[in-house]
Design a protein around this motif. Structure first.
Motif, short mmCIF file in Angstrom:
data_model
loop_
_atom_site.label_atom_id
_atom_site.label_comp_id
_atom_site.label_asym_id
_atom_site.label_seq_id
_atom_site.Cartn_x
_atom_site.Cartn_y
_atom_site.Cartn_z
N GLN A 34 4.48 -4.01 10.96
CA GLN A 34 4.80 -2.95 10.00
C GLN A 34 3.75 -1.84 10.03
OE1 GLN A 34 7.73 -2.89 8.35
NE2 GLN A 34 8.18 -4.76 9.51
N LEU A 35 2.48 -2.22 10.14
CA LEU A 35 1.43 -1.21 10.19
C LEU A 35 1.56 -0.36 11.45
CD1 LEU A 35 -1.17 0.08 9.18
CD2 LEU A 35 -2.44 -1.79 10.28
N ALA A 36 1.74 -1.01 12.60
CA ALA A 36 1.88 -0.27 13.85
C ALA A 36 3.13 0.60 13.83
CB ALA A 36 1.92 -1.24 15.03
N ALA B 33 10.93 0.17 3.27
CA ALA B 33 11.01 -1.30 3.35
C ALA B 33 9.66 -1.91 3.72
CB ALA B 33 12.07 -1.70 4.37
N ALA B 34 8.93 -1.27 4.61
CA ALA B 34 7.61 -1.78 5.00
C ALA B 34 6.65 -1.75 3.82
CB ALA B 34 7.05 -0.95 6.15
N MET B 35 6.69 -0.66 3.01
CA MET B 35 5.78 -0.55 1.88
C MET B 35 6.17 -1.51 0.75
SD MET B 35 5.25 3.59 1.83
CE MET B 35 4.03 3.56 0.52
N ARG B 36 7.42 -1.87 0.67
CA ARG B 36 7.85 -2.83 -0.35
C ARG B 36 7.63 -4.28 0.08
NH1 ARG B 36 13.59 -0.02 -2.12
NH2 ARG B 36 12.74 1.39 -3.71
N SER B 37 7.52 -4.50 1.38
CA SER B 37 7.43 -5.87 1.90
C SER B 37 6.08 -6.48 1.56
CB SER B 37 7.65 -5.89 3.41
OG SER B 37 6.58 -5.22 4.07
N GLN B 38 6.06 -7.79 1.55
CA GLN B 38 4.84 -8.55 1.33
C GLN B 38 4.50 -9.32 2.59
OE1 GLN B 38 5.69 -10.99 -2.06
NE2 GLN B 38 5.30 -9.35 -3.54
N CYS B 39 3.21 -9.58 2.77
CA CYS B 39 2.75 -10.33 3.95
C CYS B 39 3.37 -11.72 3.95
CB CYS B 39 1.23 -10.41 3.97
SG CYS B 39 0.57 -11.38 5.33
N ARG C 29 0.41 -7.27 -0.62
CA ARG C 29 0.76 -5.98 -0.04
C ARG C 29 -0.52 -5.33 0.49
NH1 ARG C 29 4.36 -6.15 -4.55
NH2 ARG C 29 6.53 -5.94 -3.88
N HIS C 30 -0.52 -4.96 1.76
CA HIS C 30 -1.73 -4.48 2.40
C HIS C 30 -1.89 -2.98 2.18
CE1 HIS C 30 -3.13 -8.07 4.60
NE2 HIS C 30 -1.85 -8.42 4.54
N ALA C 31 -3.11 -2.59 1.85
CA ALA C 31 -3.40 -1.18 1.61
C ALA C 31 -3.19 -0.35 2.88
CB ALA C 31 -4.85 -1.03 1.12
N SER C 32 -3.49 -0.93 4.04
CA SER C 32 -3.34 -0.17 5.27
C SER C 32 -1.89 0.22 5.51
CB SER C 32 -3.87 -0.99 6.46
OG SER C 32 -3.22 -2.25 6.53
N HIS D 101 0.41 0.67 3.14
CA HIS D 101 0.74 1.69 2.14
C HIS D 101 0.16 3.04 2.53
CE1 HIS D 101 1.74 -1.21 -1.42
NE2 HIS D 101 2.65 -1.21 -0.46
N GLU D 102 -1.05 3.04 3.04
CA GLU D 102 -1.65 4.31 3.46
C GLU D 102 -0.87 4.92 4.62
OE1 GLU D 102 -5.95 6.07 5.07
OE2 GLU D 102 -5.69 3.93 4.64
N ALA D 103 -0.59 4.10 5.64
CA ALA D 103 0.16 4.61 6.79
C ALA D 103 1.57 5.03 6.39
CB ALA D 103 0.22 3.55 7.89
N GLY D 104 2.19 4.28 5.46
CA GLY D 104 3.52 4.64 5.01
C GLY D 104 3.54 5.97 4.28
N CYS D 105 2.53 6.21 3.45
CA CYS D 105 2.46 7.50 2.74
C CYS D 105 2.29 8.64 3.74
CB CYS D 105 1.32 7.48 1.74
SG CYS D 105 1.62 6.42 0.29
N HIS D 106 1.47 8.45 4.75
CA HIS D 106 1.31 9.48 5.77
C HIS D 106 2.62 9.73 6.50
CE1 HIS D 106 -2.89 10.02 5.18
NE2 HIS D 106 -3.27 8.87 5.68
N ALA D 107 3.33 8.65 6.83
CA ALA D 107 4.60 8.80 7.54
C ALA D 107 5.61 9.57 6.69
CB ALA D 107 5.15 7.43 7.93
#
Length: 870
Positions: free
Chosen positions: A655-657, A686-692, A698-701, A703-709
């Motif tokens: 999800q992060l990649a 969906a990636a930002m709502r998903s859990q590990c 929920r990983h901050a990385s 959420h950060e990448a999702g906000c940028h996207a």
């Protein structure tokens, strides 16, 4: 006599191996091992006439099944007993040194002193008061320590049953297995010897009655040698006219034959042939497996060390037995220590006889398939004896091949690797590689030995310093296109390149070019090994690899073997690392079809999370440059990333990649609309709502990448409305609320909201705010909110988000201009203070709190739009 310091030093040396031996799985075996060690000391001190070899063999039988470290501990103690001067220094002073087995140093008076190389260094602790320490003093003190340890074990053992150490499960409760004194052990060893003699006589009777005609006709085959003939002047090992030394009745060999145990050399050779013939018949083989064949061969070989015919056929028979099954190797394991001594003596006596040397090397190679035997055969001077025999035949490819194969198998054990690197084993392998570059099998065996030796971190520098890099690269150049050589050679370079200094040496010697050349072999294993080497080298000199054709080689390997998941993963990881280094690598990847290869790998292996992660990371880095934007749409890169994210929704790395890849892809005007239309906003949400899937967090990385996207996708009004309708505003609020203390998330969320604010407010006005919650003064009076205010001023929020976007987040030039326009438009719009914010209230509070804490603080993050997956 030992002084107190020397006693303490010897006790410290004794403590660690003694603790290992005291912790044997069977408590009774631990007592017997210490009793046997005490008996060995008594034999060395002249207090017993028993054979030291029999005692040692008995102790070894009690160590069967234990780990190699425990076996090595017993060997260390026995080495003190056997060493001619264990009390001496093992190294000299830095300006005196070690030479020819002698240690040279300067004593307390400044005089130059020389003594035999030792083990313990007790002579360095002489105090000048007592007499110098001797080996006798060491043995007496060892005997005292061993007796104390055995007494401790006996004290900890309750009467009548076993008690194990360190909480292990109880072993056998048979009291007869517990030996308390050396005299009891002596009786047990003598009884064991008589039983073995009876079994050997039974074996001789069986062989004498076996089908003599068939048995005598079966001769042991020669070990397979290299295809190339030996140099002129060397006896051809395949010649049918070849004969080894025969027995001269008046020679020393004849005297040895006469002293042998009841049979002649000819009869022994006939027995060896019959043993091999019996292996072909099930009934005879079954009976043979119950008899001490390996012990019989060992005794006969020991009785005739100088008779080359006996040695060649006896060791050849042992090799064939070891190749048959694990059962025969287990039988030979019991005689491993004795086999080592006999092999060393035979090599010393027949070093110039090629057939004997090759037969011994072959037997060591096959016997070393057993871990216990590998440790024992390499102990003491076993490796040095093999290296010395290889030096005696530098031009004979067959001897070098057999020697490298023997060292190859011995090097699989961790305790042997350091001995080979620090001793003569490594040099023997390197000389074989450099001296027979035209012999493919020699190169293969030598490189495989180096591959095992290079596994511990401490050995890498030693191999490189001895010329290992040059030897391996020479093998690759001389055997270009031969997969059996290129594969182990690449594996050696892979291990060595993990060290920065060695990686630089490999690059300087043309290692990258050699690996690229090796990857032209149509072999998936070679391609995989080559990709792994390039990945290690790319950490230190990526641009040089690109210049040598590394990108093209990786892409070609991926195209050639699309179904090989490991190869595809290694190739993607290479592209990801190379694409992060320079523009030329990304352009080369585009020119060589790298984007299409990445997409094909992602499509073919959707279920492999590691591969999907590497593929998304590669696309993320390849999408950094704006002039490559069209390649991703044409090759289906956007759809491949989205498919990976949908298939691995709970996988954090994927999800992060994926979010980072979409961020860079959507950051290009040509791709932005394609990303949104393909469902990029839904995938990010969906990636930002998903859990590990592992920890449920929920990983901050992400959420950060999702906000940028989402920021990169928010260009046109239609795209912004789609983001809001797909739940983009909700997940931004979730990110801001979940990670209040994470600066990167707060900044990225603020920027994303600044793009969406004009479309959030009309959709979020669900109901009027009650009068009790309405602000009591104009919202523009104060630029910063007070903590007790329930409904923050939206115009201040816009200003804070706009400030974060303008001053704190470095962005791509093209995207920044478009983003600024979208934020500037609503800045002057009047917003009614009584508007209800609804679900977004917590999100505003979160941003407001962050802006209040640090309204203008600078950040050192590299980029929020153009991301690199390193």
């Amino acid at each position: 006599m030992l002084n107190r310091t020397q006693e303490n030093a010897l006790a410290a040396y004794f403590e660690f191996p003694a603790d290992d031996l005291a912790n044997l799985t069977n408590f009774a075996n631990a007592e017997e091992v210490f009793s046997a060690f005490i008996l060995l000391l008594q034999i060395r001190l002249g207090h017993s006439d028993l054979s030291a070899e029999d005692v040692h063999e008995y102790a070894q039988s009690k160590l069967l099944g234990e780990d190699s470290g425990t076996v090595e501990s017993f060997r260390q103690l026995c080495e003190i007993v056997r060493h001619p001067s264990p009390q001496n220094r093992s190294t000299g002073s830095s300006h005196a040194g070690l030479n020819g087995g002698y240690v040279t140093y300067y004593d307390q008076k400044g005089l130059r002193v020389q003594e035999l190389e030792g083990l313990l260094g007790l002579t360095a602790l002489d105090d000048g008061i007592l007499a110098p320490v001797t080996k006798l003093d060491v043995l007496l003190e060892l005997k005292r320590l061993a007796q104390a340890k055995r007494a401790e074990l006996q004290h900890r053992r309750p009467a009548g049953h076993d008690r194990t150490l360190y909480g292990r499960a109880p072993a056998s409760t048979n009291a007869e297995q517990i030996v308390a004194t050396s005299s009891d052990l002596l009786k047990k060893i003598e009884s064991r010897g008589r039983k073995k003699e009876e079994e050997i006589l039974a074996l001789q009777d069986f062989l004498a009655g076996f089908n003599a005609t068939r048995g005598d006709a079966a001769q042991p085959k020669e070990a397979e040698t290299d295809d190339e003939p030996p140099p002129t002047g060397i006896t051809d090992p395949h010649s049918e006219h070849k004969r080894v030394h025969s027995v001269d009745p008046g020679s020393t060999c004849a005297a040895e034959d006469a002293r042998a145990r009841g049979i002649s050399a000819g009869e022994f050779r006939s027995h060896c042939a019959r043993i091999l013939a019996a292996l072909e018949e099930p009934a005879a083989k079954q009976k043979l497996e119950k008899l001490p064949v390996c012990l019989y061969l060992l005794r006969e070989l020991k009785a005739r060390p100088r008779i080359a015919e006996v040695q060649a056929q006896g060791w050849g028979t042992l090799s064939k037995l070891a190749q048959q099954s694990e059962q025969w190797r287990s039988q030979a394991r019991k005689q491993a220590c004795g086999l080592r001594h006999v092999a060393v003596a035979a090599l010393e006596a027949n070093r110039e006889v090629v057939e004997v040397v090759k037969a011994i090397f072959g037997a060591v190679r096959d016997l070393a398939l057993d871990d216990f035997s590998a440790v024992e055969l390499a102990a003491d001077c076993g490796i040095d004896a093999i290296a010395a025999a290889m030096r005696s035949h530098p031009g004979h490819a067959g001897v070098q091949l057999a020697g490298c194969q023997a060292l190859w198998n011995l090097a699989t054990e961790a305790v042997n690797k350091e001995k080979m690197v620090q001793g003569s084993g490594l040099q023997a392998v390197l000389h074989a590689l450099l001296g027979h570059q035209e012999a493919a099998r020699v190169q293969e065996a030598g490189c495989m030995a180096l591959c095992h030796l290079a596994q511990p971190e401490g050995n890498k520098l030693g191999i490189a310093a001895a010329g290992g890099v040059r030897a391996v690269l020479g093998s690759m150049q001389a055997q270009a296109g031969v997969a059996r050589v290129q594969l182990p050679a690449c594996r050696v370079l892979q291990c060595l390149a993990a060290d920065e200094g060695i990686a630089e040496q490999i690059m300087a010697d043309g290692g990258a070019s050699a690996v690229v050349q090796a990857m032209r072999c149509a072999n998936a294993c070679v391609q995989l090994a080559g990709c792994r080497v390039l990945w290690n080298l790319a950490s230190w000199s990526c641009c040089k690899i690109v210049a040598d054709g590394g990108v093209g080689a990786v892409v070609a390997a991926m195209v050639q073997f699309p179904g090989h998941a490991q190869l595809q993963t290694a190739g993607l990881q290479n592209l990801q690392k190379m694409a992060s280094s320079c523009v030329s690598s990304r352009k080369r990847a585009l020119h060589d079809g790298g984007v299409a290869a990445v997409v094909c790998a992602l499509d073919a292996h959707v279920g492999t999370a590691e591969l999907q992660t590497a593929g998304c990371q590669a696309l993320c880095n390849l999408a950094i440059d704006g002039d490559l934007e069209g390649a991703f749409v044409d090759s289906g890169g956007i759809e491949a990333v989205l498919a990976a994210m949908r298939a691995h929704l709970g996988h954090t790395a994927v999800q992060l990649a994926g979010c980072r890849a979409l961020c860079n892809l959507a950051g290009k005007p040509h791709n932005q609309t394609q990303v949104v239309n393909a469902g990029g906003t839904r995938a990010v949400v969906a990636a930002m709502r998903s859990q590990c899937s592992d920890c449920g967090a929920r990983h901050a990385s992400i959420h950060e990448a999702g906000c940028h996207a989402l920021s990169c996708m928010a260009r046109s009004d239609d795209d912004k409305r789609r983001i809001v309708s797909d739940g983009g505003a909700d997940v931004i609020q979730l990110a801001l609320e979940t990670h209040k203390g994470h600066q990167g998330v707060q900044e990225a969320g603020s920027v994303a909201l600044s793009y969406l604010i004009d479309h959030i407010l009309p959709a979020a006005v669900l109901e009027p705010v009650p009068e009790t919650l309405a602000p009591t003064s104009s919202p523009k009076k104060s630029p910063l909110p007070q903590p007790q205010v329930s409904v923050p001023d939206v115009s201040i929020l816009q200003t804070a988000a706009h400030t974060l976007h303008r001053t704190q987040i470095p962005r791509h030039t093209e995207v920044q201009g478009a983003a600024a326009d979208s934020v500037d438009a609503p800045m002057d719009r009047e917003i009614p203070p009584s508007c209800g914010i609804g679900r977004m209230l917590l999100g505003w509070r979160s941003v407001f709190s962050y802006a209040h804490l640090s309204p203008t603080k600078k950040t050192n993050r590299s980029s929020s739009v153009t991301m690199s997956s390193m």
